[in-house]
Write a protein that holds these residues in place. Structure first.
Motif, PDB file in Angstrom:
ATOM      1  N   ASP A  50      13.799  52.073 -47.550  1.00 15.00           N
ATOM      2  CA  ASP A  50      13.088  53.123 -46.817  1.00 15.00           C
ATOM      3  C   ASP A  50      11.585  52.879 -46.969  1.00 15.00           C
ATOM      4  OD1 ASP A  50      11.906  55.376 -45.794  1.00 15.00           O
ATOM      5  OD2 ASP A  50      13.021  56.809 -47.025  1.00 15.00           O
ATOM      6  N   PRO A  51      10.914  52.395 -45.918  1.00 15.09           N
ATOM      7  CA  PRO A  51       9.491  52.055 -46.035  1.00 15.09           C
ATOM      8  C   PRO A  51       8.581  53.244 -46.309  1.00 15.09           C
ATOM      9  CG  PRO A  51      10.219  51.916 -43.752  1.00 15.09           C
ATOM     10  CD  PRO A  51      11.452  52.098 -44.582  1.00 15.09           C
ATOM     11  N   SER A  52       9.094  54.467 -46.172  1.00 19.63           N
ATOM     12  CA  SER A  52       8.255  55.641 -46.422  1.00 19.63           C
ATOM     13  C   SER A  52       8.159  55.970 -47.908  1.00 19.63           C
ATOM     14  CB  SER A  52       8.806  56.855 -45.664  1.00 19.63           C
ATOM     15  OG  SER A  52      10.047  57.277 -46.204  1.00 19.63           O
ATOM     16  N   ARG A  53       8.986  55.315 -48.737  1.00 23.56           N
ATOM     17  CA  ARG A  53       8.985  55.589 -50.177  1.00 23.56           C
ATOM     18  C   ARG A  53       8.267  54.474 -50.927  1.00 23.56           C
ATOM     19  NH1 ARG A  53      15.050  56.046 -51.860  1.00 23.56           N
ATOM     20  NH2 ARG A  53      14.054  56.296 -53.904  1.00 23.56           N
ATOM     21  N   PRO A  54       7.428  54.813 -51.909  1.00 20.02           N
ATOM     22  CA  PRO A  54       6.788  53.775 -52.730  1.00 20.02           C
ATOM     23  C   PRO A  54       7.854  52.918 -53.402  1.00 20.02           C
ATOM     24  CG  PRO A  54       5.797  55.918 -53.153  1.00 20.02           C
ATOM     25  CD  PRO A  54       7.031  56.172 -52.333  1.00 20.02           C
ATOM     26  N   ALA A  55       7.729  51.608 -53.282  1.00 16.17           N
ATOM     27  CA  ALA A  55       8.769  50.739 -53.824  1.00 16.17           C
ATOM     28  C   ALA A  55       8.239  49.342 -54.072  1.00 16.17           C
ATOM     29  CB  ALA A  55       9.959  50.671 -52.861  1.00 16.17           C
TER      30      ALA A  55
END
Length: 207
Positions: A50-55
Motif C-alpha cells: 500500500d503506497p499510502s503507508r510508510p514502508a
C-alpha cells in the motif's frame, strides 16, 4: 534492565521464500517495535503493498520467479517511496554494485546480523522521510507555479536565465518598474522573501 520497546512508524515488508528466515527476522523487528508483513514471493508483496503507508522492503535478490531487481524496478515504475534493502545468501560485488546503483539502501549477506539489519532499516526510514518531505515540497511548488499569471511566469523565466530587471524589461517590452512589481508578486506566491531564496526555488524547479 530491558530496554523499552518503541513503536516505529514504518512497516517493514520481508520478501523472502525462506519462511523460517522471515519468521525469525519478523520476530526481531517486532521486538524493536516495527510492524512487519511477511511475503513468500515478489507477486505476493506487490499485491499487498500500500503506497499510502510508510514502508520499506527487505527483499531477497534471488526470489523464485520475479527476482529482487525486478521488484525494485516495479516499485520505481509506481513512483513508490519504498526504500529497498536487498538480502542474499550468495552475495557478489557485481550484484551489490548493481543494487546500490539502482538506489538500494543497503545490500546484506546472509546470515544477517541484528545490528546491520536495524542500522539498514533506520537508514531506510530516514530516506523515506526525506523523499516524502521533498515530494510534499515539490507539490507545494507546483501549486504555487500554477497560480502565476502568464506575465509573472515570463518574469520568472527571466530570473531563471539570470537576467537583471532591466534586461527582463527590455526582453518583454515593459518598464523596469513593472518587472519589479511582477517579481514581487512572484516572490510572494512562491513564499520567498529574498532574491537568494527565489534562486533556490528556481534551482528546485530544475531538479
Amino acid at each position: 534492565m530491558v530496554a523499552e520497546t518503541t513503536i516505529r512508524d514504518t512497516t517493514v515488508h520481508l520478501v523472502d521464500d525462506d519462511r523460517s528466515l522471515g519468521v525469525a527476522l519478523g520476530r526481531l523487528l517486532r521486538a524493536e517495535g516495527y510492524a512487519c508483513e511477511l511475503h513468500g514471493s515478489a507477486e505476493a508483496f506487490l499485491g499487498a503493498y500500500d503506497p499510502s503507508r510508510p514502508a520499506c522492503a527487505l527483499i531477497d535478490i534471488n526470489l523464485p520467479g520475479m527476482d529482487g531487481f525486478e521488484v525494485q524496478s516495479r516499485l520505481a515504475a509506481l513512483d513508490a517511496r519504498c526504500p529497498v534493502i536487498f538480502i542474499t545468501g550468495a552475495g557478489s560485488i557485481p550484484a551489490s554494485v548493481r543494487a546500490m546503483k539502482a538506489g538500494a539502501v543497503d545490500f546484506l549477506s546472509k546470515p544477517i546480523s541484528a545490528e546491520a539489519l536495524l542500522a539498514a532499516i533506520d537508514d531506510a526510514q530516514d530516506r523515506y522521510r526525506r523523499d516524502t518531505t521533498d515530494a510534499a515540497g515539490r507539490q507545494d511548488l507546483d501549486r504555487a507555479l500554477g497560480s502565476l499569471t502568464p506575465r509573472e511566469r515570463d518574469v520568472l523565466d527571466g530570473v531563471e536565465k539570470g537576467l537583471l530587471n532591466k534586461q527582463i524589461a527590455a526582453e518583454l517590452g515593459i518598464a523596469e518598474k513593472t518587472v519589479k512589481v511582477h517579481r514581487g508578486r512572484v516572490m510572494k506566491k512562491l513564499g520567498v522573501r529574498t532574491l537568494a531564496d527565489l534562486f533556490r526555488k528556481v534551482w528546485l524547479m530544475r531538479e
